[in-house]
Design a protein around this motif. Sequence first.
Motif, PDB file in Angstrom:
ATOM      1  N   PHE A 163       0.816  -1.215   0.000  1.00 50.63           N
ATOM      2  CA  PHE A 163       0.000   0.000   0.000  1.00 50.63           C
ATOM      3  C   PHE A 163       0.851   1.266   0.000  1.00 50.63           C
ATOM      4  O   PHE A 163       0.387   2.330  -0.399  1.00 50.63           O
ATOM      5  CB  PHE A 163      -0.997   0.009   1.159  1.00 50.63           C
ATOM      6  CG  PHE A 163      -0.407   0.372   2.501  1.00 50.63           C
ATOM      7  CD1 PHE A 163      -0.186   1.703   2.850  1.00 50.63           C
ATOM      8  CD2 PHE A 163      -0.099  -0.602   3.425  1.00 50.63           C
ATOM      9  CE1 PHE A 163       0.340   2.042   4.075  1.00 50.63           C
ATOM     10  CE2 PHE A 163       0.425  -0.269   4.662  1.00 50.63           C
ATOM     11  CZ  PHE A 163       0.643   1.055   4.985  1.00 50.63           C
ATOM     12  N   LEU A 167       0.048   4.727  -2.040  1.00 54.37           N
ATOM     13  CA  LEU A 167      -0.164   6.023  -1.393  1.00 54.37           C
ATOM     14  C   LEU A 167       0.995   6.982  -1.595  1.00 54.37           C
ATOM     15  O   LEU A 167       0.815   8.196  -1.657  1.00 54.37           O
ATOM     16  CB  LEU A 167      -0.389   5.832   0.113  1.00 54.37           C
ATOM     17  CG  LEU A 167      -1.610   4.988   0.507  1.00 54.37           C
ATOM     18  CD1 LEU A 167      -1.651   4.839   2.010  1.00 54.37           C
ATOM     19  CD2 LEU A 167      -2.896   5.632   0.009  1.00 54.37           C
ATOM     20  N   ALA A 191      -6.881  12.930   4.442  1.00 59.76           N
ATOM     21  CA  ALA A 191      -7.490  11.670   4.040  1.00 59.76           C
ATOM     22  C   ALA A 191      -6.426  10.581   3.877  1.00 59.76           C
ATOM     23  O   ALA A 191      -6.613   9.435   4.310  1.00 59.76           O
ATOM     24  CB  ALA A 191      -8.255  11.855   2.734  1.00 59.76           C
ATOM     25  N   ARG A 192      -5.297  10.971   3.252  1.00 61.24           N
ATOM     26  CA  ARG A 192      -4.207  10.002   3.096  1.00 61.24           C
ATOM     27  C   ARG A 192      -3.630   9.610   4.460  1.00 61.24           C
ATOM     28  O   ARG A 192      -3.298   8.461   4.702  1.00 61.24           O
ATOM     29  CB  ARG A 192      -3.104  10.597   2.214  1.00 61.24           C
ATOM     30  CG  ARG A 192      -3.471  10.671   0.733  1.00 61.24           C
ATOM     31  CD  ARG A 192      -3.402   9.278   0.108  1.00 61.24           C
ATOM     32  NE  ARG A 192      -3.863   9.299  -1.269  1.00 61.24           N
ATOM     33  CZ  ARG A 192      -3.092   9.574  -2.313  1.00 61.24           C
ATOM     34  NH1 ARG A 192      -1.834   9.870  -2.112  1.00 61.24           N
ATOM     35  NH2 ARG A 192      -3.580   9.553  -3.526  1.00 61.24           N
ATOM     36  N   GLU A 193      -3.487  10.596   5.349  1.00 59.57           N
ATOM     37  CA  GLU A 193      -2.979  10.310   6.687  1.00 59.57           C
ATOM     38  C   GLU A 193      -3.895   9.322   7.395  1.00 59.57           C
ATOM     39  O   GLU A 193      -3.432   8.328   7.982  1.00 59.57           O
ATOM     40  CB  GLU A 193      -2.858  11.592   7.499  1.00 59.57           C
ATOM     41  CG  GLU A 193      -2.407  11.342   8.938  1.00 59.57           C
ATOM     42  CD  GLU A 193      -2.319  12.617   9.746  1.00 59.57           C
ATOM     43  OE1 GLU A 193      -2.613  12.568  10.936  1.00 59.57           O
ATOM     44  OE2 GLU A 193      -1.939  13.652   9.163  1.00 59.57           O
ATOM     45  N   ASP A 194      -5.196   9.579   7.356  1.00 61.23           N
ATOM     46  CA  ASP A 194      -6.160   8.692   8.013  1.00 61.23           C
ATOM     47  C   ASP A 194      -6.115   7.299   7.398  1.00 61.23           C
ATOM     48  O   ASP A 194      -6.257   6.293   8.105  1.00 61.23           O
ATOM     49  CB  ASP A 194      -7.569   9.263   7.898  1.00 61.23           C
ATOM     50  CG  ASP A 194      -7.747  10.542   8.721  1.00 61.23           C
ATOM     51  OD1 ASP A 194      -6.918  10.761   9.620  1.00 61.23           O
ATOM     52  OD2 ASP A 194      -8.687  11.301   8.443  1.00 61.23           O
ATOM     53  N   GLU A 195      -5.907   7.239   6.091  1.00 62.74           N
ATOM     54  CA  GLU A 195      -5.868   5.942   5.433  1.00 62.74           C
ATOM     55  C   GLU A 195      -4.666   5.133   5.889  1.00 62.74           C
ATOM     56  O   GLU A 195      -4.759   3.923   6.121  1.00 62.74           O
ATOM     57  CB  GLU A 195      -5.825   6.125   3.916  1.00 62.74           C
ATOM     58  CG  GLU A 195      -5.939   4.814   3.161  1.00 62.74           C
ATOM     59  CD  GLU A 195      -6.070   5.011   1.666  1.00 62.74           C
ATOM     60  OE1 GLU A 195      -6.073   3.996   0.954  1.00 62.74           O
ATOM     61  OE2 GLU A 195      -6.152   6.176   1.220  1.00 62.74           O
ATOM     62  N   GLY A 198      -5.315   3.994   9.421  1.00 60.94           N
ATOM     63  CA  GLY A 198      -6.314   2.934   9.408  1.00 60.94           C
ATOM     64  C   GLY A 198      -5.754   1.616   8.924  1.00 60.94           C
ATOM     65  O   GLY A 198      -6.033   0.556   9.513  1.00 60.94           O
ATOM     66  N   ARG A 199      -4.944   1.666   7.874  1.00 60.43           N
ATOM     67  CA  ARG A 199      -4.378   0.427   7.344  1.00 60.43           C
ATOM     68  C   ARG A 199      -3.470  -0.249   8.369  1.00 60.43           C
ATOM     69  O   ARG A 199      -3.458  -1.469   8.501  1.00 60.43           O
ATOM     70  CB  ARG A 199      -3.577   0.727   6.079  1.00 60.43           C
ATOM     71  CG  ARG A 199      -4.412   1.270   4.932  1.00 60.43           C
ATOM     72  CD  ARG A 199      -4.609   0.242   3.849  1.00 60.43           C
ATOM     73  NE  ARG A 199      -5.257   0.829   2.689  1.00 60.43           N
ATOM     74  CZ  ARG A 199      -4.844   0.644   1.443  1.00 60.43           C
ATOM     75  NH1 ARG A 199      -3.781  -0.081   1.207  1.00 60.43           N
ATOM     76  NH2 ARG A 199      -5.500   1.193   0.433  1.00 60.43           N
TER      77      ARG A 199
END
Length: 475
Positions: A163, A167, A191-195, A198-199
Amino acid sequence: MNVLIVDDDHLVRKGIVSLMPWSEFGLQVVGEAENGKKALQFLESHPVDLMITDIAMPSMSGLDLLREVREHYPGIWIVMLTFYQEFEHVQEALRLGAIDYIAKVELEKDNMRDILTRILRRTREQKLPEAPSVVVRTVGGTVGESAERVLLLAALSSERPDFLDELLPTEQQGVSEINRDVWLLPELSPAREDEIVGRIRECEELSGKWAVIRTVGIRDHNRKQICKLLVDYASHDFFYEYEPGRSVYDVDLDSFEREDRQISEKLLYQLREEWSSLELVYDEERYLALVSELEKIRPSADKLESMFYWILVQWERYVPLDLTSVFDRAELRCWADWLLWLEKMRKDIRSSFVETHYSDDMMASVIKAVDYINRNISLDLKLTEVAEEVHISRSYFSECFKNITGKTFNEYIRDARVDYAKSLLSQTNEPIYRISEKCGYPDEKYFSKVFRKKVGALPSEFRKRGQGASVQERP
């Protein structure tokens, strides 16, 4: 690939720079330094991929320079320059992470292409010591202006999740690698930070391998300072602070930037001596106190490796275990791993003794005696004196010592002296009469007789046979 040459001899430096066909191999010499301190100053402001350094230099030796570079610039390959008589130091350098060495007698024009070919092959074959990988994101503008927060993604594994390529594509404009596996991104959307967070939290495959570090406290720092703080934190502080099962960390860079990270060689020597005592196997209070001391001063992973490798060599003199051959730094990626490893070493050493039904106090006393014997192996050791040293009566000490170690007092001393002699014969060029004295045998002829009876070869024969590789030791 940028190259830095470090040697206190001006002619040697100029000879290396002028004689080697650097450009043919895609190499470029970007700097020279006459000692280790000036080399470190150069590295602060110049990107370097390969450093070739002399081992013996004034002010800061090549080994000390190697340790500093391994800690602060883990992405630099290091090759050592040496005379043949410095081979013991070469072995130490290779163990600390140097990828190769060049004997100065090799520095002839006809050999230059072979040397560079070999070095480049080493860079492909041998991994550098792994430091946690870090992805950095700044918020609120360019670094050094109004940036207040970064996001670190620290790796506890050499595996790189797929991933990240989705990203954080390497061709993304503005991405720069500030150290080995350390990337600085000028901007990353929430949004990228949260993704990413989360991953890491949700993916079972990443559990225990990656962790998110949310970092604040970078206002009023320039780019160079921020990069250094981020790399230092990921490769040093996070090493100690990581907790298995915990995936998100919040830290303030300003809280540790003013700490003095320099650890004196005297303190490291004292710790090494204290840890080398086998009493720690049974003395829980002393063991925990030394663990606490290490956690307080936080030596780097490289210093831990150097210190404990030396300690394992000492422990091998006391117990019938091959500890150094199974020592795998790659498995010790954080302090939590080191603690598990230390407990396993203590357990293995306890299991190596023949009898375990004695009390911990008695086991500790006999181990203290073993420790005393090995630390004073050159002396004329008597059972009565050693028994007094550990406060046990002579007859009871003799019985317990044999039951616990599996050898009589005299057998143990003989075997310890022979083992120490084998080590000195293998690792040094000292004359045999000096080795005889160091092992407690003032009479060289008697020493040779005892050694031959135990090992099956004279000391001189043992040394000639490749440090005894083909010699079968007798019971």
